[in-house]
Design a protein around this motif. Structure first.
Motif, PDB file in Angstrom:
ATOM      1  N   LYS A  12       0.824  -1.208   0.000  1.00  0.00           N
ATOM      2  CA  LYS A  12       0.000   0.000   0.000  1.00  0.00           C
ATOM      3  C   LYS A  12       0.856   1.256   0.000  1.00  0.00           C
ATOM      4  O   LYS A  12       0.472   2.270  -0.572  1.00  0.00           O
ATOM      5  N   GLN A  13       2.015   1.204   0.656  1.00  0.00           N
ATOM      6  CA  GLN A  13       2.805   2.405   0.881  1.00  0.00           C
ATOM      7  C   GLN A  13       3.810   2.715  -0.226  1.00  0.00           C
ATOM      8  O   GLN A  13       4.335   3.819  -0.269  1.00  0.00           O
ATOM      9  N   GLY A  16       1.565   2.895  -6.767  1.00  0.00           N
ATOM     10  CA  GLY A  16       0.523   3.805  -7.220  1.00  0.00           C
ATOM     11  C   GLY A  16       0.703   5.245  -6.781  1.00  0.00           C
ATOM     12  O   GLY A  16       1.782   5.826  -6.912  1.00  0.00           O
ATOM     13  N   LYS A  17      -0.354   5.812  -6.242  1.00  0.00           N
ATOM     14  CA  LYS A  17      -0.371   7.218  -5.817  1.00  0.00           C
ATOM     15  C   LYS A  17       0.681   7.479  -4.733  1.00  0.00           C
ATOM     16  O   LYS A  17       1.327   8.532  -4.732  1.00  0.00           O
ATOM     17  N   GLN A  18       0.868   6.533  -3.824  1.00  0.00           N
ATOM     18  CA  GLN A  18       1.865   6.703  -2.768  1.00  0.00           C
ATOM     19  C   GLN A  18       3.274   6.791  -3.353  1.00  0.00           C
ATOM     20  O   GLN A  18       4.092   7.590  -2.895  1.00  0.00           O
ATOM     21  N   GLU A  20       4.017   7.900  -6.351  1.00  0.00           N
ATOM     22  CA  GLU A  20       4.094   9.227  -6.979  1.00  0.00           C
ATOM     23  C   GLU A  20       4.386  10.310  -5.940  1.00  0.00           C
ATOM     24  O   GLU A  20       5.205  11.206  -6.179  1.00  0.00           O
ATOM     25  N   LEU A  21       3.729  10.222  -4.789  1.00  0.00           N
ATOM     26  CA  LEU A  21       3.967  11.199  -3.721  1.00  0.00           C
ATOM     27  C   LEU A  21       5.397  11.081  -3.184  1.00  0.00           C
ATOM     28  O   LEU A  21       6.039  12.093  -2.893  1.00  0.00           O
ATOM     29  N   GLN A  23       8.005  10.132  -4.858  1.00  0.00           N
ATOM     30  CA  GLN A  23       8.897  10.718  -5.866  1.00  0.00           C
ATOM     31  C   GLN A  23       8.872  12.245  -5.801  1.00  0.00           C
ATOM     32  O   GLN A  23       9.914  12.896  -5.891  1.00  0.00           O
ATOM     33  N   LYS A  24       7.690  12.805  -5.629  1.00  0.00           N
ATOM     34  CA  LYS A  24       7.572  14.258  -5.487  1.00  0.00           C
ATOM     35  C   LYS A  24       8.277  14.723  -4.208  1.00  0.00           C
ATOM     36  O   LYS A  24       9.011  15.714  -4.204  1.00  0.00           O
ATOM     37  N   TYR A  50       3.261  15.227   3.794  1.00  0.00           N
ATOM     38  CA  TYR A  50       2.583  14.200   2.993  1.00  0.00           C
ATOM     39  C   TYR A  50       1.928  13.106   3.837  1.00  0.00           C
ATOM     40  O   TYR A  50       1.362  12.164   3.292  1.00  0.00           O
ATOM     41  N   GLN A  56       7.973   4.956   5.269  1.00  0.00           N
ATOM     42  CA  GLN A  56       8.123   5.771   4.063  1.00  0.00           C
ATOM     43  C   GLN A  56       9.166   6.862   4.279  1.00  0.00           C
ATOM     44  O   GLN A  56       9.960   7.151   3.386  1.00  0.00           O
TER      45      GLN A  56
END
Length: 78
Positions: A12-13, A16-18, A20-21, A23-24, A50, A56
């Protein structure tokens, strides 16, 4: 087959969207490291922004170094 250091929450961590976050956030951490900030407070600050888990944040701290350290092949450790 076992995965060293694998935790079920990784699915989960770190996808996908996580991902992408992350990387940002890595770009933001590097920006601050390049300006002389220490890695621990920077990853805490960005991680809080975030809402990252401790796992993470640790991955972020281990994955990013200031450009000056990358250029000489050194690493920044916590």
């Amino acid at each position: 087959m076992s995965r060293r250091g694998y935790v079920l929450e990784d699915e989960k961590q770190f996808v996908g969207k996580q991902l992408e976050l992350l990387q940002k956030a890595a770009d933001e951490v590097q920006f601050l490291l390049d300006r002389g900030y220490d890695v621990k407070p920077v990853t805490t600050f960005v991680g809080n922004h975030y809402l990252f888990s401790e796992r993470q944040r640790l991955a972020l701290a281990r994955a990013v170094s200031a450009k000056e350290y990358i250029a000489v092949g050194a690493s920044v450790y916590i």
